[in-house]
Scaffold this active site. Structure first.
Site, PDB file in Angstrom:
ATOM      1  N   HIS A  20      37.547  36.233  16.029  1.00 38.67           N
ATOM      2  CA  HIS A  20      36.262  36.942  16.190  1.00 38.67           C
ATOM      3  C   HIS A  20      35.410  36.258  17.270  1.00 38.67           C
ATOM      4  O   HIS A  20      34.794  36.915  18.110  1.00 38.67           O
ATOM      5  CB  HIS A  20      35.470  36.917  14.879  1.00 38.67           C
ATOM      6  CG  HIS A  20      35.947  37.877  13.833  1.00 38.67           C
ATOM      7  ND1 HIS A  20      36.088  39.220  14.065  1.00 38.67           N
ATOM      8  CD2 HIS A  20      36.291  37.691  12.529  1.00 38.67           C
ATOM      9  CE1 HIS A  20      36.503  39.826  12.941  1.00 38.67           C
ATOM     10  NE2 HIS A  20      36.644  38.919  12.009  1.00 38.67           N
ATOM     11  N   GLU A  28      38.041  43.176  14.087  1.00 38.70           N
ATOM     12  CA  GLU A  28      38.966  42.622  13.094  1.00 38.70           C
ATOM     13  C   GLU A  28      40.370  42.460  13.691  1.00 38.70           C
ATOM     14  O   GLU A  28      41.126  41.582  13.281  1.00 38.70           O
ATOM     15  CB  GLU A  28      38.982  43.514  11.848  1.00 38.70           C
ATOM     16  CG  GLU A  28      39.657  42.904  10.625  1.00 38.70           C
ATOM     17  CD  GLU A  28      38.910  41.724   9.997  1.00 38.70           C
ATOM     18  OE1 GLU A  28      37.796  41.377  10.455  1.00 38.70           O
ATOM     19  OE2 GLU A  28      39.457  41.137   9.052  1.00 38.70           O
ATOM     20  N   HIS A  82      41.164  32.776  11.678  1.00 38.41           N
ATOM     21  CA  HIS A  82      40.631  34.149  11.638  1.00 38.41           C
ATOM     22  C   HIS A  82      39.304  34.237  12.409  1.00 38.41           C
ATOM     23  O   HIS A  82      39.154  35.062  13.313  1.00 38.41           O
ATOM     24  CB  HIS A  82      40.424  34.554  10.177  1.00 38.41           C
ATOM     25  CG  HIS A  82      39.852  35.929   9.987  1.00 38.41           C
ATOM     26  ND1 HIS A  82      40.624  37.035   9.744  1.00 38.41           N
ATOM     27  CD2 HIS A  82      38.572  36.382   9.998  1.00 38.41           C
ATOM     28  CE1 HIS A  82      39.853  38.104   9.620  1.00 38.41           C
ATOM     29  NE2 HIS A  82      38.594  37.740   9.773  1.00 38.41           N
ATOM     30  N   GLU A  83      38.373  33.376  12.055  1.00 36.52           N
ATOM     31  CA  GLU A  83      37.043  33.457  12.683  1.00 36.52           C
ATOM     32  C   GLU A  83      37.109  33.088  14.169  1.00 36.52           C
ATOM     33  O   GLU A  83      36.309  33.590  14.957  1.00 36.52           O
ATOM     34  CB  GLU A  83      36.039  32.558  11.943  1.00 36.52           C
ATOM     35  CG  GLU A  83      35.786  32.942  10.476  1.00 36.52           C
ATOM     36  CD  GLU A  83      35.345  34.386  10.249  1.00 36.52           C
ATOM     37  OE1 GLU A  83      34.698  34.974  11.145  1.00 36.52           O
ATOM     38  OE2 GLU A  83      35.668  34.941   9.173  1.00 36.52           O
TER      39      GLU A  83
HETATM   40 MG    MG Z   1      36.952  39.311   9.796  1.00 36.18          MG
END
Ligand code: MG
Length: 498
Positions: free
Chosen positions: A270, A296, A266-267
């Site tokens: 980003h 996101e 997830h990160e």
């Molecule tokens: Mg996030």
């Protein structure tokens, strides 16, 4: 020529403000990753002082009406393209700050700081009554903020606009209602499916081995460790000081491999966005992410669409087995089933990608009603529990597992939650277009060839900074405005009855 000089001066001023913002990011990264807890109180004062400087610096951008003049020139069409973007976005930032009186900003900061401490205690004791007066205060301040900022339809417009510029309450409602109307029966139908006995990926997984694995995956996905770092914090997050120094964190659990894997993937999404911003334009809005929703979308695309796909684990699961022999008896299919389990649950942050959005919709409906004075704070737990029962089909046992679970409201974040769902919707819509434009995408993922994905996201989204708004970029890249359709199709395809 005169206008050119004015633009150069504006760039200098906004870049100076960005340097200070980077310092603030560094202070909070350090607080989460490095600082001993004892430092918290004085650090809070330090952050408040630097935040004050930044606030002053942003207001001072227009001390001689430089920005006002440039804004007029943009409105008259005398400044165009990138320069116009810099002026318009700086104006947005400045105007929102200017509209809020100093006394109000201070009252908000003090309220949030105290409310947060009370919320921590209330959650520990699972007692909403403790937090209630503080939430009342926050909601009334947020309503006041909306009236300072201004809105045409709902006061909630003024709040959501801070996180997802250009999004309106009406538009958010239409999109999220569509999604809710699909999800509620869809999840109920999945629950009826016979539950298979899925092996949980549990056992003892040594942290040093996990660190190696997580770094390996992040680098494979394209994270540049020579322009950033991966560290550990209680709550994983990504921050940047500039595109050549992007930090993200993950969090390890030695009995559950997925805690770190999910967070890391997830990160990384980003972080790739932050590393993909233009270093040349650093300091200006041309090197800033568009919105929380678009940000996101990058993390959810990697975490769920890619990271929870069979193709992805076709390559990485043998790698996992090599590193962790205790997985020897768990087949790739069982592993996949295990990471794509769907089950209504109480805690948003632990929920799967299908039920997750109902958690968001519940929060959106409640916070909107609060801001529009259609719901009283004292009735929030009752309404919360009813909605959880109605949408997810489960009962909330206590406030800690219900209304008190998230820190957002306690820290003044109202209008923030929907951006999580927008992220999911954007991600599916982007991915659908990417599939059309990158040949054999799924095969590439199975071969751990992620460069084409990073390049596609880079040239279509990252490199533009704020050149386009969220509404413009989704239209430009996918040919359509934001819709829940692609995400719904994605869920049907992945989780529906076969
Ligand atoms: Mg996030």
């Amino acid at each position: 020529l005169l206008n050119e000089k004015k633009i150069i001066e504006l760039k200098k001023r906004i870049t100076d403000a960005t340097y200070l913002a980077s310092v603030l990011n560094m202070l909070s990264w350090d607080q989460e990753v490095m600082m001993s807890p004892k430092g918290a109180e004085l650090r809070a004062q330090t952050v408040a002082a630097v935040s004050g400087l930044l606030h002053e610096k942003i207001l001072a951008i227009n001390h001689d009406a430089l920005l006002t003049n440039l804004k007029h020139l943009v409105d008259q069409g005398k400044i165009k393209n990138d320069d116009a973007v810099i002026v318009k976005e700086t104006w947005r930032l400045y105007e929102r700050k200017k509209k809020l009186p100093d006394a109000f900003v201070r009252e908000m900061a003090e309220t949030i700081s105290r409310a947060f401490t009370i919320w921590v205690e209330a959650r520990k004791k699972s007692d909403f009554k403790l937090f209630q007066p503080w939430l009342e205060k926050i909601i009334s301040l947020k309503r006041k903020e909306a009236s300072y900022v201004g809105y045409s339809d709902s006061p909630y417009d003024a709040l959501i606009d801070e996180y997802e510029p250009g999004m309106t309450t009406k538009n958010a409602e239409a999109i999220l209602e569509d999604l809710r109307n699909f999800l509620v029966p869809f999840i109920a139908s999945l629950k009826k499916r016979k539950k298979s006995l899925l092996p949980k990926i549990k056992g003892k997984f040594l942290i040093p081995d996990q660190i190696k694995l997580n770094n390996f995956i992040a680098e494979k996905l394209g994270f540049d460790l020579s322009a950033g770092r991966i560290d550990v914090s209680a709550h994983p997050f990504t921050t940047n000081f500039n595109p050549h120094d992007v930090r993200f964190t993950t969090s390890y659990n030695d009995t559950n491999l997925w805690v770190a894997l999910g967070a890391t993937i997830h990160e990384t999404g980003h972080a790739l966005y932050e590393q993909g911003l233009s270093a040349k334009h650093f300091g200006t809005p041309l090197a800033e992410a568009i919105s929380l929703g678009i940000h996101e979308s990058q993390s959810r695309l990697y975490e769920n669409i890619i990271g929870k796909s069979k193709a992805f684990w076709h390559y990485f699961y043998p790698e996992l087995k090599k590193r962790f022999p205790q997985l020897k008896k768990i087949s790739a299919t069982d592993f996949y089933e295990s990471i794509t389990r769907v089950e209504p649950s109480l805690i948003r942050t632990e929920s799967d990608e299908v039920t997750y959005n109902l958690h968001i919709i519940i929060r959106f409906e409640i916070e909107r009603a609060l801001i529009e004075s259609k719901l009283k704070v004292k009735d929030v737990p009752k309404v919360w529990n009813e909605k959880v029962k109605h949408y997810l089909g489960i009962s909330v046992p206590d406030d800690a597992h219900g209304v008190l679970q998230d820190m957002h409201w306690a820290s003044g974040g109202v209008g923030y939650f929907p951006t999580y769902s927008f992220g999911n919707l954007y991600s599916a819509q982007f991915y659908k277009t990417m599939e059309r434009q990158i040949p054999n995408l799924s095969q590439k993922i199975a071969d751990s060839e992620f460069k084409p994905i990073q390049i596609w996201l880079g040239k279509n989204i990252h490199i533009h900074g704020k050149r386009y708004s969220a509404a413009e970029i989704i239209k430009k890249v996918t040919g359509e405005p934001l819709t829940s359709r692609y995400f719904i199709d994605y869920l049907k395809e992945k989780y529906g009855q076969k």
